[in-house]
Write a protein that holds these residues in place. Structure first.
Motif, PDB file in Angstrom:
ATOM      1  N   ILE A 196       0.833  -1.197   0.000  1.00 14.78           N
ATOM      2  CA  ILE A 196       0.000   0.000   0.000  1.00 14.78           C
ATOM      3  C   ILE A 196       0.873   1.255   0.000  1.00 14.78           C
ATOM      4  N   ASP A 197       0.356   2.345  -0.554  1.00 17.33           N
ATOM      5  CA  ASP A 197       1.062   3.626  -0.513  1.00 17.33           C
ATOM      6  C   ASP A 197       1.209   4.092   0.936  1.00 17.33           C
ATOM      7  N   VAL A 198       2.363   4.662   1.253  1.00 15.79           N
ATOM      8  CA  VAL A 198       2.621   5.236   2.578  1.00 15.79           C
ATOM      9  C   VAL A 198       2.899   6.728   2.411  1.00 15.79           C
ATOM     10  N   ILE A 199       2.212   7.545   3.214  1.00 13.47           N
ATOM     11  CA  ILE A 199       2.288   8.997   3.082  1.00 13.47           C
ATOM     12  C   ILE A 199       2.864   9.573   4.372  1.00 13.47           C
ATOM     13  N   PRO A 200       4.054  10.173   4.328  1.00 10.29           N
ATOM     14  CA  PRO A 200       4.632  10.773   5.538  1.00 10.29           C
ATOM     15  C   PRO A 200       3.769  11.928   6.057  1.00 10.29           C
ATOM     16  N   GLU A 201       3.954  12.238   7.330  1.00 10.82           N
ATOM     17  CA  GLU A 201       3.150  13.293   7.964  1.00 10.82           C
ATOM     18  C   GLU A 201       3.299  14.628   7.245  1.00 10.82           C
ATOM     19  N   ASP A 202       4.503  14.954   6.772  1.00 10.54           N
ATOM     20  CA  ASP A 202       4.766  16.254   6.163  1.00 10.54           C
ATOM     21  C   ASP A 202       4.758  16.205   4.631  1.00 10.54           C
ATOM     22  N   ALA A 203       4.203  15.149   4.054  1.00 12.07           N
ATOM     23  CA  ALA A 203       4.226  14.998   2.598  1.00 12.07           C
ATOM     24  C   ALA A 203       3.319  16.027   1.923  1.00 12.07           C
ATOM     25  N   ASP A 204       3.752  16.510   0.767  1.00 10.70           N
ATOM     26  CA  ASP A 204       2.927  17.381  -0.064  1.00 10.70           C
ATOM     27  C   ASP A 204       2.081  16.499  -0.976  1.00 10.70           C
ATOM     28  N   TRP A 205       1.115  15.829  -0.389  1.00  7.33           N
ATOM     29  CA  TRP A 205       0.279  14.856  -1.097  1.00  7.33           C
ATOM     30  C   TRP A 205      -0.940  15.563  -1.674  1.00  7.33           C
ATOM     31  N   GLN A 206      -1.196  15.353  -2.960  1.00  5.63           N
ATOM     32  CA  GLN A 206      -2.334  15.975  -3.619  1.00  5.63           C
ATOM     33  C   GLN A 206      -3.447  14.943  -3.809  1.00  5.63           C
ATOM     34  N   PRO A 207      -4.541  15.037  -3.051  1.00  6.33           N
ATOM     35  CA  PRO A 207      -5.614  14.051  -3.171  1.00  6.33           C
ATOM     36  C   PRO A 207      -6.284  14.092  -4.542  1.00  6.33           C
ATOM     37  N   LEU A 208      -6.625  12.917  -5.043  1.00  8.72           N
ATOM     38  CA  LEU A 208      -7.462  12.823  -6.229  1.00  8.72           C
ATOM     39  C   LEU A 208      -8.910  13.066  -5.827  1.00  8.72           C
ATOM     40  N   ASN A 209      -9.700  13.575  -6.753  1.00 12.23           N
ATOM     41  CA  ASN A 209     -11.143  13.682  -6.568  1.00 12.23           C
ATOM     42  C   ASN A 209     -11.782  13.368  -7.911  1.00 12.23           C
ATOM     43  N   VAL A 210     -12.114  12.103  -8.103  1.00 11.07           N
ATOM     44  CA  VAL A 210     -12.553  11.592  -9.400  1.00 11.07           C
ATOM     45  C   VAL A 210     -13.760  10.680  -9.193  1.00 11.07           C
ATOM     46  N   PRO A 211     -14.467  10.299 -10.247  1.00 10.69           N
ATOM     47  CA  PRO A 211     -15.551   9.319 -10.110  1.00 10.69           C
ATOM     48  C   PRO A 211     -15.033   8.012  -9.509  1.00 10.69           C
ATOM     49  N   PRO A 212     -15.873   7.296  -8.775  1.00  5.64           N
ATOM     50  CA  PRO A 212     -15.400   6.122  -8.033  1.00  5.64           C
ATOM     51  C   PRO A 212     -14.786   5.043  -8.906  1.00  5.64           C
ATOM     52  N   GLU A 213     -15.288   4.859 -10.128  1.00  2.48           N
ATOM     53  CA  GLU A 213     -14.722   3.814 -10.976  1.00  2.48           C
ATOM     54  C   GLU A 213     -13.277   4.089 -11.343  1.00  2.48           C
ATOM     55  N   GLN A 214     -12.846   5.351 -11.232  1.00  2.66           N
ATOM     56  CA  GLN A 214     -11.457   5.686 -11.538  1.00  2.66           C
ATOM     57  C   GLN A 214     -10.520   5.406 -10.358  1.00  2.66           C
ATOM     58  N   LEU A 215     -11.070   5.143  -9.187  1.00  2.00           N
ATOM     59  CA  LEU A 215     -10.253   4.801  -8.023  1.00  2.00           C
ATOM     60  C   LEU A 215     -10.275   3.307  -7.709  1.00  2.00           C
ATOM     61  N   THR A 216     -11.167   2.577  -8.366  1.00  2.00           N
ATOM     62  CA  THR A 216     -11.402   1.189  -7.968  1.00  2.00           C
ATOM     63  C   THR A 216     -10.208   0.291  -8.217  1.00  2.00           C
TER      64      THR A 216
END
Length: 307
Positions: free
Chosen positions: A267-287
């Protein structure tokens, strides 16, 4: 403020049916009072607690924090007018109890996650990065390999209002959005970073358990664990495949009451201070990047009866 997922309590009408499923899944059980508690082999931390009741229902989720986090959480709850409640379940842990916007029970206590010392699988040979030289990845002992979950990684539960649930857990409890699918799905990680998600919400008419997800050591254990349960007559859920939200490989199996139990790896691991950009897409694109077959229509159904 919330830093870890400690364990999840589930109300079920038959503890022994639950014992058979989760033991075959790879967990170890013990009786604690009138309940059944499950742990991962070699990990001194409760992961699932089955509580006898008239119908299957997600009972509560228990999270861990540190002392500073607990102080901040209690201040936030007080300022938002969220009352602390008497414990609705006897679970043997101190801490605070309250209900989220949809009346699901939440338990938070000061605790650090238990450590795990798994036996590492053989190195992976990838083009240009050959690390397993002169060594078999699979030998005669592999034939008897079993799935041995290492830890409870995340909880996905249903919500009638994903945005409202997300606001509560981020603004009052300090969690962070990793990815989301409009107002249908939201993945949240802990305040101190870590796995891409420890909690997620999926839209439904009412609350309930979608799935619990357990990390295993490699892809072999995902496949072997799923095959073991399918051969025993349990219903397939979805998989194998690889998600986009979290990037983890997966296979889901239906538990005896219609919810899902997932094996995952990588699984992806995201550090506390990471500049992580969340996706916001239709659910089928995240499945899924890929899957052995498309997700079945009932993959997103809530099999718990509303109160």
């Amino acid at each position: 403020m919330i830093r870890s997922l400690h364990h999840v309590g589930i109300v079920v009408p038959d503890l022994e049916i639950g014992r058979a499923f989760y033991e075959l899944f790879g967990l170890e059980s013990r009786s604690v009072g009138n309940d059944l508690v499950f742990r991962c082999q070699g990990r001194a931390q409760d992961q699932v607690r089955l509580i006898h009741g008239p119908k299957k229902k997600l009972g509560y989720a228990s999270f861990g924090t540190n002392r500073e986090g607990m102080t901040n959480i209690m201040q936030n709850l007080h300022q938002a007018g969220v009352p602390l409640k008497d414990p609705p379940f006897d679970i043997g842990y101190e801490g605070i109890w309250f209900q989220d916007p949809h009346n699901d029970w939440v338990h938070i206590h000061v605790v650090e996650p238990a450590s795990t010392s798994p036996e590492l699988p053989p190195e992976i040979n990838a083009h240009g990065r050959y690390r397993r030289i002169g060594q078999r990845a699979c030998d005669l002992t592999t034939h008897g390999k079993k799935a041995r979950p290492l830890r409870l990684g995340h909880l996905i539960k249903f919500s009638p209002d994903v945005e409202k649930s997300t606001a509560f857990y981020t603004q009052l409890l300090g969690m962070k959005v990793s990815d989301q699918a409009l107002d249908i799905l939201a993945f949240l990680r802990g305040s101190a970073g870590g796995d891409h998600h420890m909690l997620a919400f999926a839209k439904s008419s009412h609350t309930g358990l979608h799935h619990l997800s357990f990390e295993v050591s490699d892809f072999d254990e995902i496949a072997i664990g799923a095959q073991t349960l399918l051969r025993a007559g349990y219903k397939d859920g979805f998989g194998p495949g690889r998600h986009i939200g979290g990037s983890n490989y997966f296979h889901y199996i239906r538990d005896p009451w219609g919810s899902l139990a997932e094996y995952f790896w990588d699984i992806d691991v995201i550090p506390e201070d990471a500049d992580w950009q969340p996706l916001n897409v239709p659910p089928e694109q995240l499945t899924a990047v890929w899957a052995a077959s498309p997700p079945p229509e009932d993959f997103v159904l809530n099999f718990e009866e509303p109160d």
